[in-house]
Design a protein around this motif. Structure first.
Motif, PDB file in Angstrom:
ATOM      1  N   GLU A   1       0.832  -1.147  -0.007  1.00 41.17           N
ATOM      2  CA  GLU A   1      -0.234  -0.054   0.051  1.00 41.17           C
ATOM      3  C   GLU A   1       0.718   1.344  -0.001  1.00 41.17           C
ATOM      4  O   GLU A   1       1.809   1.523   0.527  1.00 41.17           O
ATOM      5  CB  GLU A   1      -0.780   0.051   1.169  1.00 41.17           C
TER       6      GLU A   1
ATOM      7  N   ASN B   1      -5.023   5.104  10.216  1.00 38.31           N
ATOM      8  CA  ASN B   1      -5.834   4.114  10.881  1.00 38.31           C
ATOM      9  C   ASN B   1      -6.224   3.069  10.216  1.00 38.31           C
ATOM     10  O   ASN B   1      -6.351   1.630  10.624  1.00 38.31           O
ATOM     11  CB  ASN B   1      -7.088   5.123  11.540  1.00 38.31           C
ATOM     12  N   SER B   2      -6.880   3.209   8.780  1.00 42.63           N
ATOM     13  CA  SER B   2      -7.355   2.346   8.156  1.00 42.63           C
ATOM     14  C   SER B   2      -6.287   1.178   7.756  1.00 42.63           C
ATOM     15  O   SER B   2      -6.684   0.089   7.676  1.00 42.63           O
ATOM     16  CB  SER B   2      -7.745   2.818   6.875  1.00 42.63           C
TER      17      SER B   2
ATOM     18  N   ASN C   1      -5.585  -0.891  10.877  1.00 41.21           N
ATOM     19  CA  ASN C   1      -6.759  -1.980  10.899  1.00 41.21           C
ATOM     20  C   ASN C   1      -6.542  -3.213   9.993  1.00 41.21           C
ATOM     21  O   ASN C   1      -6.568  -4.365  10.543  1.00 41.21           O
ATOM     22  CB  ASN C   1      -8.011  -1.180  10.500  1.00 41.21           C
ATOM     23  N   LYS C   2      -6.196  -2.828   8.745  1.00 35.21           N
ATOM     24  CA  LYS C   2      -5.831  -3.938   8.029  1.00 35.21           C
ATOM     25  C   LYS C   2      -4.865  -4.922   8.365  1.00 35.21           C
ATOM     26  O   LYS C   2      -4.793  -6.151   8.260  1.00 35.21           O
ATOM     27  CB  LYS C   2      -5.562  -3.511   6.659  1.00 35.21           C
TER      28      LYS C   2
ATOM     29  N   LYS D   1      -3.619  -5.075  11.219  1.00 29.94           N
ATOM     30  CA  LYS D   1      -4.233  -6.084  12.633  1.00 29.94           C
ATOM     31  C   LYS D   1      -5.138  -7.134  12.131  1.00 29.94           C
ATOM     32  O   LYS D   1      -4.989  -8.388  12.672  1.00 29.94           O
ATOM     33  CB  LYS D   1      -5.021  -5.244  13.596  1.00 29.94           C
ATOM     34  N   LEU D   2      -5.740  -7.084  11.116  1.00 27.86           N
ATOM     35  CA  LEU D   2      -6.619  -8.307  10.734  1.00 27.86           C
ATOM     36  C   LEU D   2      -5.916  -9.196   9.867  1.00 27.86           C
ATOM     37  O   LEU D   2      -6.280 -10.621  10.263  1.00 27.86           O
ATOM     38  CB  LEU D   2      -7.763  -7.890   9.853  1.00 27.86           C
ATOM     39  N   ARG D   3      -4.967  -8.876   9.004  1.00 27.19           N
ATOM     40  CA  ARG D   3      -4.230  -9.714   8.079  1.00 27.19           C
ATOM     41  C   ARG D   3      -3.057 -10.572   9.000  1.00 27.19           C
ATOM     42  O   ARG D   3      -2.551 -11.505   8.508  1.00 27.19           O
ATOM     43  CB  ARG D   3      -3.822  -9.115   7.027  1.00 27.19           C
TER      44      ARG D   3
ATOM     45  N   GLN E   1       0.279   6.555  15.651  1.00 25.78           N
ATOM     46  CA  GLN E   1      -0.980   5.699  15.425  1.00 25.78           C
ATOM     47  C   GLN E   1      -0.810   4.272  15.557  1.00 25.78           C
ATOM     48  O   GLN E   1      -1.897   3.567  16.101  1.00 25.78           O
ATOM     49  CB  GLN E   1      -1.603   6.128  14.305  1.00 25.78           C
TER      50      GLN E   1
ATOM     51  N   LYS F   1       1.164   2.894  17.538  1.00 27.35           N
ATOM     52  CA  LYS F   1       1.346   2.623  19.241  1.00 27.35           C
ATOM     53  C   LYS F   1      -0.296   3.049  19.803  1.00 27.35           C
ATOM     54  O   LYS F   1      -0.488   2.021  20.672  1.00 27.35           O
ATOM     55  CB  LYS F   1       2.224   3.665  19.855  1.00 27.35           C
ATOM     56  N   ALA F   2      -0.582   3.994  19.446  1.00 26.71           N
ATOM     57  CA  ALA F   2      -2.073   4.356  19.791  1.00 26.71           C
ATOM     58  C   ALA F   2      -3.088   3.190  19.697  1.00 26.71           C
ATOM     59  O   ALA F   2      -3.986   2.723  20.274  1.00 26.71           O
ATOM     60  CB  ALA F   2      -2.610   5.601  19.236  1.00 26.71           C
ATOM     61  N   ALA F   3      -2.780   2.670  18.610  1.00 27.71           N
ATOM     62  CA  ALA F   3      -3.682   1.335  18.240  1.00 27.71           C
ATOM     63  C   ALA F   3      -3.574  -0.043  19.092  1.00 27.71           C
ATOM     64  O   ALA F   3      -4.034  -0.999  18.545  1.00 27.71           O
ATOM     65  CB  ALA F   3      -3.795   1.061  16.851  1.00 27.71           C
ATOM     66  N   GLY F   4      -2.393   0.157  19.708  1.00 29.45           N
ATOM     67  CA  GLY F   4      -2.022  -0.957  20.570  1.00 29.45           C
ATOM     68  C   GLY F   4      -1.370  -2.127  19.716  1.00 29.45           C
ATOM     69  O   GLY F   4      -1.201  -3.149  20.214  1.00 29.45           O
TER      70      GLY F   4
END
Lengths: 309, 397
Positions: free
Chosen positions: B203, B213-214, B217-218, B220-222, B242, B244-247
């Motif tokens: 990407e 963020n998007s 998210n991807k 984290k899922l993959r 971001q 780090k903030a997203a865990g």
């Protein structure tokens, strides 16, 4: 497009993208609110808006450095002080700029574009001289980092929630000021018919100055909040300015409600598209959508009827 | 008295140095006591943030060379021009440095775009450019020496390392949207797939993008084994904060980057990137006597809080490599310096030891650094041998 995802994963995708979109919405709104007040109510195109945001970011950096140095015990709460400092300094600088420059140009809106662009260059160079050409790191208190788990696969970043809450508070205050206070009534009166407002005893000069300062002050707070997600360097303001203008113009320049609707539309389409396309393609499509809608509605999403004096 | 002393000193230096007619037959700005070089970087505009370190390193090297007696008995004089982050300006200033100032060598450029803009000028006027940035390769010019790594040197060893040490089987590629990340990722993808691992996503984001963020998210899922990030400039600050903030915990999730140096960490904040791995040839924390002396001298000249990244060190090599080639050639003439350059070695390089390849790139080691909360990298691994530069890698394009 949905290959390789189970049903529960898809639910998580939708939920997390929804949150990502909401956070993006808050960011856009926070960026655009100050600009929309100044542009919408006064017709001034403030090209230095990004630099006012960065002033807020640098103030946050200074506050965090000073707090860490002299009051380490209070570090967890420094951010709230920093936002106040950012609001006051950016507002004061806005007041100064309005007095020294803008008030001479109210009848020449295109000239305000050039003049404020000059100011933005001067500010960038000043930041470079004072803080150096490199970006500065703003450290955050621990409680602002990390994510809030809602389920096994759905997590929401805390600083995103913080930005959302902040946007809500600021929008609320702006709404009360503009639509529920006598000062807001004066601002709207001056916008709609300056001569009549003057005849009714409203001091247009003072209203202008205060409106401008408010817009710049909000930019400062936005900049302060962005130290959580963005970079702080002399030219970082440039990163935000295009998106900000996009939101304001798309929303219909004179309408604060339009700004909100526009920020929501752009952020949601960006965030949804981003999941299925790559980041830069999503941006291209979002811009295409905006251009198409502007072709149909040149005035933006919301049009306010204004009687020109 | 003082003027007499100065004159005597001048006469002495001129006596020691070979006559100008011998060492300069092509009309460069060389006198009996001085040789003029150019520094061409952006000190204004968006690239100033990155290029400031290069200017500082080049000035340090030149000051040190002058203090140790100069080159062929001549002191180096610098003409500095500002490319202002604008590629046509770079070309114009390069022409000025070569045609009007007749500089014997130029140290400069940072982005590939600025290098491509000055390239025809250097080739037409037969100038000499020392270019410090790690870059995508696919270029070789008789008038340019590349003191940073080309893409294969930087990328292959890093990917091999995460596959071996972390057992990585899947990667997620992220980058800024321009030539360097796209070319680099092409090489990375090829190498990953040739080694039997998978690329789960690739990407790109516009320069200056601040909302990740998007993408996060991807990721984290993959659940890729490795996040492979080539995001440049200020976007890095947004990305790591971001993340780090997203865990995403970088002590559990492997992240490998080739675009974050100590310079970028200053903006990101060490605590936000701690645990990430970077693959490049130089880190400020390198533990060898050359580097200790270099870091100390750099801080003495430019301030104790300063940090030194990979490109800054590569910029520092430029004047020293040029000096070695001029002394071997016994001449400042560009053709002779070029002919003398292959196999020139620098045993005093802060990164250890480098050698010029006939293709004008450097043999160098590639290292893996682990980002620490204090903003420095801990060097975990380095290739045993110097890596051969391969700007036109077969099978990777």
């Amino acid at each position: 497009m949905f290959d390789g995802y189970t049903a529960s994963e898809l639910v998580s995708i939708l939920a997390m993208q929804g949150f990502a979109g909401l956070i993006l919405f808050s960011v856009f709104l926070l960026m655009a609110l100050g600009l929309a007040i100044i542009f919408g109510q006064m017709g001034v195109i403030n090209m230095a808006h990004g630099e006012f945001m960065i002033l807020g970011a640098y103030m946050t950096y200074l506050t965090s450095t000073i707090t860490a140095e002299y009051f380490p015990g209070l570090f967890a709460g420094y951010f709230f002080v920093a936002m106040l400092v950012a609001f006051i300094t950016a507002g004061a600088l806005g007041l100064l700029m309005e007095w020294a420059l803008i008030r001479h140009l109210y009848k020449r809106p295109l000239d305000t574009l050039l003049a404020t662009w000059g100011v933005s260059l001067i500010l960038q160079q000043t930041y470079r001289s004072v803080f150096g050409a490199r970006e500065v790191g703003v450290s955050l208190p621990d409680w602002m980092m990390g994510a809030l788990p809602l389920s096994d696969t759905i997590e929401v970043p805390i600083n995103g929630l913080f930005v959302m809450a902040l946007t809500l508070v600021i929008s609320g205050i702006v709404f009360l000021l503009m639509f529920r206070s006598s000062w807001g009534l004066q601002v709207r009166a001056v916008t709609q018919n300056r001569v009549m407002a003057g005849a009714a005893g409203i001091n247009g000069r003072r209203v202008d100055a205060m409106t401008f300062a408010l817009g710049c002050g909000i930019a400062g707070v936005a900049g302060s909040a962005f130290t959580m997600i963005g970079s702080t360097g002399p030219t970082s303001g440039q990163l935000y300015i295009v998106d900000t203008f996009l939101v304001v113009v798309f929303g219909g320049a004179q309408s604060l409600l339009g700004t909100i609707a526009s920020a929501l539309t752009i952020s949601q389409s960006q965030s949804t598209l981003e999941f299925f396309l790559s980041g830069s393609m999503a941006k291209v499509f979002t811009l295409l959508v905006v251009v198409l809608i502007l072709l149909i509605r040149p005035q933006g999403l919301f049009v306010l009827k204004v009687r020109k004096a | 008295m003082t003027s007499v002393g100065a004159l005597a000193g001048l006469a002495g230096a001129a006596h020691a140095a070979p006559p100008t007619a011998e060492v300069n037959t092509t009309g460069l700005a060389v006198t009996d006591t001085e040789v003029t070089v150019g520094i061409l970087h952006s000190v204004t505009g968006t690239m100033a943030i990155s290029e400031t370190g290069s200017v500082q390193a080049e000035k340090l090297a030149i000051a040190q060379i002058n203090a140790s007696g100069g080159i062929l008995g001549r002191q180096i004089k610098v003409v500095q021009e500002d490319g202002a982050s604008d590629w046509p300006t770079f070309a114009e200033k390069a022409r000025k440095l070569l045609v009007s100032d007749k500089t014997a060598a130029v140290f400069g450029c940072w982005t590939s775009a600025s290098r491509k803009a000055v390239l025809p000028v250097f080739e037409k006027e037969n100038g000499l450019l020392y270019y410090p940035t790690f870059y995508e390769g696919l270029e070789e010019s008789p008038n340019v020496f590349y003191t940073g790594q080309e893409a294969t040197q930087q990328i292959l060893a890093g990917i091999d390392w995460v596959m071996k040490e972390k057992g990585a089987k899947s990667f997620y590629l992220l980058g800024s949207d321009y030539i360097w990340p796209r070319t680099s990722n092409k090489i990375a993808r090829k190498h990953i797939e040739m080694n039997g691992a998978k690329v789960l996503g690739e990407e790109y984001f516009a320069l200056g993008h601040t909302q990740f963020n998007s993408a996060i998210n991807k990721i984290k899922l993959r659940k890729p084994d490795v996040i492979y990030a080539i995001i440049v400039g200020g976007s890095n600050v947004a990305f790591y904060k971001q993340l780090k903030a997203a865990g995403v915990d970088l002590s559990k999730q492997t992240l490998l980057t080739i675009s974050v140096t100590e310079d970028e960490v200053l903006g990101i904040g060490g605590e936000n990137i701690a645990g990430a791995y970077a693959s490049m040839k130089y880190f400020q924390s390198l533990d060898n006597p050359n580097n200790t002396a270099f870091v100390a001298a750099f801080k003495e000249m430019w301030g104790k809080d300063i940090v030194i990244g990979d490109v800054t060190q590569a910029a520092y090599l430029g004047p020293w490599l040029w000096k070695a080639a001029v002394e071997k050639a016994g001449s400042f003439d560009v053709d002779k310096v070029r002919a003398a350059s292959p196999d020139i070695e620098l045993t005093t390089a802060p990164e250890g030891y480098v050698k010029i390849h006939p293709n004008h790139h450097l043999w160098s080691k590639t290292r893996i650094g682990l980002a620490k909360p204090d903003g420095q990298f801990e060097v975990l691994y380095e290739t045993a041998e110097l890596m051969e530069p391969d700007p036109f890698p077969k099978g990777y394009q």
